[in-house]
Design an enzyme around this catalytic site. Structure first.
Site, PDB file in Angstrom:
ATOM      1  N   ASP A  98      -8.619 -10.626  35.449  1.00 16.80           N
ATOM      2  CA  ASP A  98      -7.968 -10.341  36.729  1.00 16.80           C
ATOM      3  C   ASP A  98      -8.108 -11.558  37.642  1.00 16.80           C
ATOM      4  O   ASP A  98      -9.218 -11.895  38.054  1.00 16.80           O
ATOM      5  CB  ASP A  98      -8.619  -9.106  37.367  1.00 16.80           C
ATOM      6  CG  ASP A  98      -8.115  -8.829  38.777  1.00 16.80           C
ATOM      7  OD1 ASP A  98      -7.063  -9.378  39.160  1.00 16.80           O
ATOM      8  OD2 ASP A  98      -8.785  -8.066  39.494  1.00 16.80           O
ATOM      9  N   HIS A 109      -6.231  -6.130  36.552  1.00 17.87           N
ATOM     10  CA  HIS A 109      -6.367  -5.404  37.815  1.00 17.87           C
ATOM     11  C   HIS A 109      -5.503  -4.137  37.720  1.00 17.87           C
ATOM     12  O   HIS A 109      -4.290  -4.198  37.884  1.00 17.87           O
ATOM     13  CB  HIS A 109      -5.862  -6.293  38.953  1.00 17.87           C
ATOM     14  CG  HIS A 109      -6.179  -5.799  40.323  1.00 17.87           C
ATOM     15  ND1 HIS A 109      -7.342  -6.133  40.971  1.00 17.87           N
ATOM     16  CD2 HIS A 109      -5.502  -5.002  41.172  1.00 17.87           C
ATOM     17  CE1 HIS A 109      -7.355  -5.577  42.170  1.00 17.87           C
ATOM     18  NE2 HIS A 109      -6.253  -4.887  42.301  1.00 17.87           N
ATOM     19  N   SER A 167      -9.594  -1.811  43.834  1.00 21.34           N
ATOM     20  CA  SER A 167      -8.737  -2.741  44.562  1.00 21.34           C
ATOM     21  C   SER A 167      -9.046  -2.720  46.060  1.00 21.34           C
ATOM     22  O   SER A 167     -10.181  -2.899  46.465  1.00 21.34           O
ATOM     23  CB  SER A 167      -7.267  -2.424  44.267  1.00 21.34           C
ATOM     24  OG  SER A 167      -6.434  -3.460  44.710  1.00 21.34           O
TER      25      SER A 167
END
Length: 460
Positions: free
Chosen positions: A381, A437, A175
């Site tokens: 995602d 994610h 991330s």
């Protein structure tokens, strides 16, 4: 500085750090002794060690002296290493069926990355998890300062753990770490070239669902949505024309683009953009806009989250708040009393300044070094779509060593992969099917197979 002065300093630092680490044999919520070696501790960074970074170190369940060492940086910025440990790649996970009220329980994760590697999970930047500062000024952090502090942390950690200096080192994370992590790798690489002590046996880096070029990451949501059949073709064609390929912060005077993007929002509003196969959670707008809020980061126990009537993945995270704020737990972890007011999984109130908005140039610099890189994306995602990630990888203009092809786990397609090369630099890009994610949270078995093969220099 003379050799003896330097030796004295290193011994002093080693003793100082050694007094702030503990081997944990058992944890509240886990039945019996831990079947792996867990060390926790603080390491001070800064001129006066005013920043105290908290970490969890777990030895490999294979061969600790031979297996690689991974430093894991959870994203955010401000998401605790504990989140990566129990929800993604660590050896423990919450047992949701047997957890009730204020008594969360753990079970072993059979797909922990500690099956194949030693791992340090670091609470960074300061103000994250159990990390704290002794002065208010020290809480003011930027991307580049955070990276510099992580490098200092590593050097000090190795001064105490000299038996791991010969292990191959990889910097890993996901991330928002996509911004900070390449800077850390560059810091280590520069330090090794400049003869900094101790020399770190850096082999490469690993990034999952990474924020890299924020504008293009967000801009890629529209083509991603079309590829996943979330929006109809007429709308996609209209958006491309009216917005001229620029979908982030459209010009309010461009009424056709604004109108098309509003329809786009209507088409996707009921989806969790972190995993488009799951329902959206209910949110309120946070008053302090930051990159974390722009990419859609929200969390329970913050002012932005309202519990939903239907199941939401964020509901799983509540157990971490209950467990980590338990005084018995904090005592077991040797948390220094009074250093944090409340543990939160992701701290959105950090005094943090984003001063790097595009980390592609760091990858470009590193592509001239003999490093290995693994970049993976969950292909469902929409927070940081694989479409944008693949675009910046292509912009590096590397040679395609192994073309786009599926990779398999137990005879089933687990994703798609491609290998890029420049001299002795190799970058593997991989998607993980039906994951969001971040990928290991959704498909842990496939992600363990991916990292095991990659660390073993075996094709995915």
């Amino acid at each position: 500085m003379t050799f003896f002065c330097l030796l004295f300093l290193l011994i002093f630092l080693s003793i100082n750090v050694a007094n702030s680490q503990w081997i944990i044999k058992n944890l509240p919520g886990f039945n019996g002794d831990l079947p792996f070696t867990l060390e926790i501790g603080y390491i001070g960074v800064g001129e006066q060690d005013e920043v105290q970074l908290f970490y969890y170190f777990i030895e490999s369940e294979g061969s600790p002296k031979d297996d690689p060492l991974l430093l894991w940086l959870t994203g955010g910025p401000g998401c605790s290493a504990f989140s990566g440990l129990v929800y993604e790649v660590g050896p423990l996970k919450f047992n949701y069926l047997n957890s009730s009220g204020n008594r969360p329980t753990f079970e072993l994760n059979p797909y922990s990355w500690t099956k194949v590697a030693n791992m340090i999970f670091l609470d960074q930047p300061v103000g994250t998890g159990f990390s704290y500062a002794t002065t208010s000024e020290a809480y003011n952090v930027t991307d580049t300062l955070a990276a510099a502090q992580i490098y200092v942390f590593l050097k000090k950690w190795f001064m105490v753990h000299t038996n791991f200096l010969t292990n191959t080192l990889y910097i890993a994370g996901d991330s928002y770490s996509g911004i900070v992590l390449p800077i850390v790798v560059q810091e280590i690489s520069n330090g090794n070239e400049d003869g900094h002590y101790p020399p770190l046996n850096l082999k490469g880096y690993i990034l999952g669902n990474p924020v890299t070029d924020l504008y293009n990451d967000l801009n890629s949501r529209v083509p991603f949505a079309y590829r996943k059949a979330l929006i109809p073709r007429p709308l996609y064609e209209s958006i491309k024309t009216s917005c001229k390929g620029k979908y982030v912060y459209p010009d309010p005077r461009n009424t056709k683009c604004v109108r098309d993007m509003k329809v786009f929002g209507e088409c996707t509003k009921d989806l969790d953009i972190a995993q488009i196969l799951e329902p959206n959670c209910e949110y309120e707008v946070h008053p302090k806009p930051k990159i974390s809020s722009l990419i859609g980061f929200m969390d329970p126990h913050s002012s932005t989250y309202k519990p939903s009537k239907r199941w939401c993945r964020y509901d799983n995270y509540v157990l971490s708040y209950i467990w980590a704020n338990d005084k018995t737990v904090q005592k077991a972890l040797h948390i220094r009393e009074g250093t944090i007011e409340e543990w939160v999984r992701c701290n959105i109130s950090l005094s943090y300044t984003e001063n790097v908005f595009n980390s592609v140039d760091y990858h470009r610099n590193l592509s001239n070094k003999p490093y290995l890189a693994l970049i993976y994306s969950g292909d469902h995602d929409m927070l940081i779509p694989y479409v944008g990630t693949n675009e910046w990888i292509q912009s590096l203009n590397l040679i395609i060593e192994d073309g786009w092809r599926p990779w398999f786990v137990k005879g089933q397609v687990a994703g798609y992969t491609e290998i890029h090369r420049h001299d002795l630099y190799y970058l593997t890009f991989a998607t993980v099917k039906a994951t969001g994610h971040t990928a290991p949270e959704y498909k842990p078995e496939q992600c363990l197979a991916m990292i095991d093969r990659w660390l073993s220099h075996y094709p995915l």
